[in-house]
Design a protein around this motif. Structure first.
Motif, PDB file in Angstrom:
ATOM      1  N   GLY A 127       0.809  -1.212   0.000  1.00  0.00           N
ATOM      2  CA  GLY A 127       0.000   0.000   0.000  1.00  0.00           C
ATOM      3  C   GLY A 127       0.840   1.259   0.000  1.00  0.00           C
ATOM      4  N   TYR A 128       1.913   1.266   0.770  1.00  0.00           N
ATOM      5  CA  TYR A 128       2.803   2.424   0.812  1.00  0.00           C
ATOM      6  C   TYR A 128       3.503   2.627  -0.532  1.00  0.00           C
ATOM      7  N   LEU A 129       3.899   1.546  -1.180  1.00  0.00           N
ATOM      8  CA  LEU A 129       4.540   1.642  -2.487  1.00  0.00           C
ATOM      9  C   LEU A 129       3.575   2.191  -3.533  1.00  0.00           C
ATOM     10  N   SER A 130       2.326   1.815  -3.420  1.00  0.00           N
ATOM     11  CA  SER A 130       1.309   2.318  -4.342  1.00  0.00           C
ATOM     12  C   SER A 130       1.152   3.828  -4.195  1.00  0.00           C
ATOM     13  N   ALA A 131       1.059   4.295  -2.952  1.00  0.00           N
ATOM     14  CA  ALA A 131       0.933   5.735  -2.699  1.00  0.00           C
ATOM     15  C   ALA A 131       2.159   6.479  -3.219  1.00  0.00           C
ATOM     16  N   PHE A 132       3.332   5.910  -2.982  1.00  0.00           N
ATOM     17  CA  PHE A 132       4.583   6.534  -3.430  1.00  0.00           C
ATOM     18  C   PHE A 132       4.617   6.661  -4.949  1.00  0.00           C
ATOM     19  N   THR A 133       4.150   5.641  -5.651  1.00  0.00           N
ATOM     20  CA  THR A 133       4.129   5.662  -7.114  1.00  0.00           C
ATOM     21  C   THR A 133       3.278   6.808  -7.638  1.00  0.00           C
ATOM     22  N   LEU A 178      -9.715   2.259   8.558  1.00  0.00           N
ATOM     23  CA  LEU A 178     -10.651   2.873   7.620  1.00  0.00           C
ATOM     24  C   LEU A 178      -9.926   3.851   6.697  1.00  0.00           C
ATOM     25  N   GLY A 179      -8.913   4.521   7.206  1.00  0.00           N
ATOM     26  CA  GLY A 179      -8.109   5.409   6.374  1.00  0.00           C
ATOM     27  C   GLY A 179      -6.923   4.716   5.748  1.00  0.00           C
ATOM     28  N   LEU A 180      -6.275   3.838   6.530  1.00  0.00           N
ATOM     29  CA  LEU A 180      -5.049   3.185   6.076  1.00  0.00           C
ATOM     30  C   LEU A 180      -5.289   2.244   4.907  1.00  0.00           C
ATOM     31  N   MET A 181      -6.289   1.366   5.021  1.00  0.00           N
ATOM     32  CA  MET A 181      -6.504   0.332   4.014  1.00  0.00           C
ATOM     33  C   MET A 181      -7.201   0.832   2.758  1.00  0.00           C
ATOM     34  N   THR A 182      -7.827   1.988   2.830  1.00  0.00           N
ATOM     35  CA  THR A 182      -8.495   2.535   1.649  1.00  0.00           C
ATOM     36  C   THR A 182      -7.646   3.586   0.933  1.00  0.00           C
ATOM     37  N   SER A 183      -6.616   4.086   1.617  1.00  0.00           N
ATOM     38  CA  SER A 183      -5.855   5.201   1.046  1.00  0.00           C
ATOM     39  C   SER A 183      -5.168   4.830  -0.270  1.00  0.00           C
ATOM     40  N   SER A 184      -4.522   3.665  -0.314  1.00  0.00           N
ATOM     41  CA  SER A 184      -3.814   3.298  -1.539  1.00  0.00           C
ATOM     42  C   SER A 184      -4.782   3.090  -2.698  1.00  0.00           C
ATOM     43  N   LYS A 185      -5.987   2.570  -2.402  1.00  0.00           N
ATOM     44  CA  LYS A 185      -7.004   2.393  -3.452  1.00  0.00           C
ATOM     45  C   LYS A 185      -7.498   3.742  -3.960  1.00  0.00           C
ATOM     46  N   LEU A 186      -7.573   4.721  -3.062  1.00  0.00           N
ATOM     47  CA  LEU A 186      -7.966   6.068  -3.481  1.00  0.00           C
ATOM     48  C   LEU A 186      -6.881   6.701  -4.338  1.00  0.00           C
ATOM     49  N   TYR A 187      -5.620   6.441  -4.005  1.00  0.00           N
ATOM     50  CA  TYR A 187      -4.525   6.913  -4.846  1.00  0.00           C
ATOM     51  C   TYR A 187      -4.648   6.329  -6.254  1.00  0.00           C
ATOM     52  N   MET A 188      -4.861   5.015  -6.330  1.00  0.00           N
ATOM     53  CA  MET A 188      -4.977   4.348  -7.620  1.00  0.00           C
ATOM     54  C   MET A 188      -6.123   4.929  -8.433  1.00  0.00           C
ATOM     55  N   ASN A 189      -7.295   5.062  -7.811  1.00  0.00           N
ATOM     56  CA  ASN A 189      -8.465   5.556  -8.527  1.00  0.00           C
ATOM     57  C   ASN A 189      -8.329   7.016  -8.922  1.00  0.00           C
TER      58      ASN A 189
END
Length: 310
Positions: free
Chosen positions: A94-100, A229-240
């Motif tokens: 998830g952190y790598l996704s946000a970083f990307t 609720l914030g941690l596990m959805t954050s990377s998906k929000l970055y992707m979307n």
């Protein structure tokens, strides 16, 4: 009667449900992206591929951790709070996704405004801080081996969430100000830029809110999983948010059509060299494969590259 597991694994399951919905939305957007924009620059396409790989790993490991906790260890309450390598792996993905995504927007801003590199450097610094703190948090939680002692990672977690929040806010403000500075005397161009500015604000708001929820709930409700609720959805929000930015380009261009122009895309790099004085005009033409070229009235025509980036 409320289960004693409601503040922990009840929230865990709720977070997985939300993350799975967002992941499904991301998969649809990924398919649409490669279907609509198969001619995009290879760098953009590779970024999207890396993003979907990270998100697929994250949701897969998240499901694996859930299965191990609730099925393999059913009835074994002490085992519910053991942190395994699967938990750590999904966190890191998830952190790598946000970083990307953060680095992607940093590069977009660099292309749009090469004269002001300090903003790009600031975003990169915050993104590196976010991923660095994320890696440190992953390592420390793995060493601790128990969710019961996760509060001891408060400093690292706060640094990771705060840097992610700050990075999103800087990206949003920088995109807004950069696009605003490109406005000139052309109504169509100004309308298009206005829509892009609104999109930039909406994109940043979603990821910033997720980071704020993660940080606030982690500090305010220790011993629970409400921060999931914030941690596990954050990377998906970055992707979307990134895929939505890429996929709405044609829609925005069509929405800003005038009777004199039929634009499918616009070269934002050309706007960076355009004067805001009345009389400066954008000229466009279509090349053989349908990719639009844009330039300034001086006659200098450049490939439409930045349109592929934002």
């Amino acid at each position: 009667m409320v289960s004693p597991l409601a503040p922990t694994y009840g929230i865990w399951l709720t977070s997985m449900w939300l993350a799975t919905i967002l992941y499904g939305m991301g998969l649809l957007q990924t398919w649409l992206y490669f279907h609509w924009y198969s001619q995009d620059h290879w760098g953009v396409r590779m970024t999207v591929i890396c993003l979907i790989v990270f998100e697929t790993l994250q949701i897969t490991f998240f499901f694996g951790a859930t299965y191990a906790a609730l099925i393999n260890n059913f009835g074994d309450f002490p085992a519910l709070f053991v942190i395994t390598w699967v938990d750590s792996a999904q966190l890191l993905a998830g952190y790598l996704s946000a970083f990307t995504v953060q680095m992607y927007f940093a590069y977009c801003l660099y292309l749009l405004n090469k004269k002001h590199k300090i903003v790009t450097v600031l975003i990169m610094a915050l993104a590196l801080t976010q991923i660095g703190a994320g890696v440190a948090q992953t390592i420390k939680t793995t060493i601790l081996g128990s969710f019961l002692t996760i509060d001891s990672t408060k400093q690292i977690t706060s640094l990771q969430s705060a840097s992610a929040l700050a990075c999103d806010l800087v990206i949003t403000v920088a995109l807004y100000q950069t696009l605003k500075s490109k406005k000139n005397g052309l109504k169509d161009t100004n309308t298009l830029l206005q829509k892009l500015m609104i999109n930039a604000i909406n994109r940043g708001a979603l990821t910033a809110v997720a980071a704020a929820i993660n940080l606030t709930l982690f500090l305010a409700l220790p011993g629970t999983f409400y921060f999931f609720l914030g941690l596990m959805t954050s990377s998906k929000l970055y992707m979307n948010s990134m895929l939505a930015t890429l996929n709405t380009r044609q829609h925005i261009m069509r929405a800003t059509q005038s009777s004199d122009h039929a634009w499918n895309s616009i070269h934002l790099a050309g706007l960076s060299t355009a004067s805001s004085e009345t009389g400066t005009q954008m000229v466009t033409r279509l090349n053989r494969d349908g990719t639009e070229l844009a330039g300034i009235e001086s006659g200098i025509m450049k490939p439409n590259f930045v349109e592929n980036m934002i």
